[in-house]
Design an enzyme around this catalytic site. Structure first.
Site, mmCIF file in Angstrom:
data_model
loop_
_atom_site.group_PDB
_atom_site.id
_atom_site.type_symbol
_atom_site.label_atom_id
_atom_site.label_comp_id
_atom_site.label_asym_id
_atom_site.label_seq_id
_atom_site.Cartn_x
_atom_site.Cartn_y
_atom_site.Cartn_z
ATOM 1 N N SER A 113 0.878 -1.162 0.000
ATOM 2 C CA SER A 113 0.000 0.000 0.000
ATOM 3 C C SER A 113 0.914 1.210 0.000
ATOM 4 C CB SER A 113 -0.898 -0.001 1.245
ATOM 5 O OG SER A 113 -1.682 1.174 1.309
ATOM 6 N N SER A 114 0.909 1.966 -1.083
ATOM 7 C CA SER A 114 1.864 3.065 -1.255
ATOM 8 C C SER A 114 1.687 4.122 -0.172
ATOM 9 C CB SER A 114 1.682 3.714 -2.628
ATOM 10 O OG SER A 114 1.836 2.764 -3.655
ATOM 11 N N ALA A 115 2.744 4.893 0.055
ATOM 12 C CA ALA A 115 2.661 5.997 0.993
ATOM 13 C C ALA A 115 1.564 6.965 0.540
ATOM 14 C CB ALA A 115 3.997 6.718 1.078
#
Length: 379
Positions: free
Chosen positions: A93-95
């Site tokens: 889950s990307s920043a």
């Protein structure tokens, strides 16, 4: 994917995350999405932080919930989901700040249809659905297990975008779209991404010049069905698209015998130990990859360079030794490229850009505008 964590209120955490994004300059209409869409609903019960710390919902639900709303990428799958692997991150889950940056770069308007490449957890598809409505969002995930989990999490959260299981480098069968956002790095922008553009659109994707490089850029390309072109908006490191994550060339082994060895002043590894300088060199100089390797009995790693167009290689040591093999003098090529960059008054990453021509099957890197091409590759 997890549901609600009993007894815990995520709303203050989500609101604080949105406020942080606003303070960083995220446009209001995008920042508010992060307060509206609960990130924890799209995370598995075990995640790993950027420092590889493991967070387990069952063992410490409060800490798991807290980390869900920090501005960091969270690894959600390792080793493509296979047990007993080395723990290599393969989905995340990307920043949130990176997601917000890409959403802003896409320039999404209310009438747009958006295709996402790389569904992952489904969180970004949820943000897009909150922004546009689920009917305007399609997302493709190559991993069937991840696609199924994302589809379930999206439905449970009240979002119903078109979630497809398949190879995102091929978009056949999908409706036309105005914006394409990729959540994986590519070195070859697939021609299929252009062919379904509805009029003049935009592609936002992490991009790197050579497969397997440790860093890359955010490419923002204005696109039609037969042409894409735009600048790089700074550095950005994402996991590689599975079809392109093969390394450009492996490191020269310890048995590789150098054709030449020289002693240079200072530490020849220096540019490659600086992420920004290494990124600039990758844009200036085509057809090579690099990395670090610890030699036998060594106290410091060497930097290795390897050509992707021939068998040439180099090893750069902390004590000033430069070993090279093959017909390309990679160390000297990099030095020349760096001197040219300085002579151009040190252009930033955002001064470079990319042109994709699917008819000619070429990708061209340029600086200070498309007329000033640096190099082209066929792809």
């Amino acid at each position: 994917m997890s549901g609600h964590t009993v007894g815990m209120d995520h709303v203050p955490l989500a609101q604080a995350l949105a406020a942080r994004l606003r303070s960083q300059g995220t446009p209001e209409h995008i920042a508010r999405l992060f307060a509206q869409v609960p990130r924890h609903r799209f995370l598995p019960d075990t995640v790993w932080g950027e420092d590889r710390t493991r967070y387990d919902r069952a063992a410490d639900p409060a800490e798991w919930m807290r980390v869900a709303y920090t501005d960091q990428a969270l690894t959600t799958q390792r080793d493509d989901g296979a047990p007993g692997g080395m723990g290599v991150p393969t989905s995340s889950s990307s920043a949130p700040s990176v997601m917000a940056r890409m959403l802003a770069a896409a320039g999404i308007e209310s009438a747009h249809r958006v295709l996402e490449i790389g569904t992952g957890t489904g969180y970004n598809a949820a943000l897009l659905s909150q922004l546009l409505g689920s009917g305007s969002v399609a997302t493709v995930e190559i991993d069937p297990e991840l696609a199924g989990a994302a589809r379930a999490a999206l439905s449970a959260a009240g979002f119903h975008p078109d979630v497809r299981t398949g190879d995102g480098e091929r978009t056949g069968g999908l409706p036309s779209y105005d914006r394409l956002i990729a959540t994986c790095t590519v070195s070859e922008v697939p021609a299929a991404w252009l062919r379904h553009m509805r009029g003049r659109g935009r592609i936002v994707t992490p991009w790197a010049p050579t497969p397997g490089l440790p860093g890359g850029v955010l490419a923002v390309l204005d696109a039609t069905r037969n042409h894409a072109q735009g600048r790089f908006e700074g550095g950005l490191s994402f996991m590689w698209a599975r079809g392109q994550r093969r390394p450009g060339r492996s490191a020269p082994g310890p048995e590789a015998v150098a054709d030449s060895t020289e002693q240079v002043p200072g530490d020849p590894r220096e540019p490659w130990l600086d992420g920004e300088r290494a990124l600039l060199l990758s844009l200036l100089m085509p057809g090579w990859s690099y990395g670090l390797r610890m030699g036998e009995d060594a106290t410091d790693p060497c930097v290795w360079l390897a050509s992707t167009t021939c068998s040439s290689w180099a090893r750069l040591h902390a004590d000033g030794r430069v070993e090279q093999g093959g017909t390309r003098a990679l160390f000297e090529e990099a030095d020349r490229a760096w001197r040219i960059w300085e002579g151009w008054n040190r252009p930033a990453v955002s001064d470079f850009g990319l042109t994709v021509d699917p008819d000619r099957q070429t990708q061209t890197v340029w600086v200070h505008g498309p007329r000033h091409s640096l190099w082209s590759v066929r792809g």
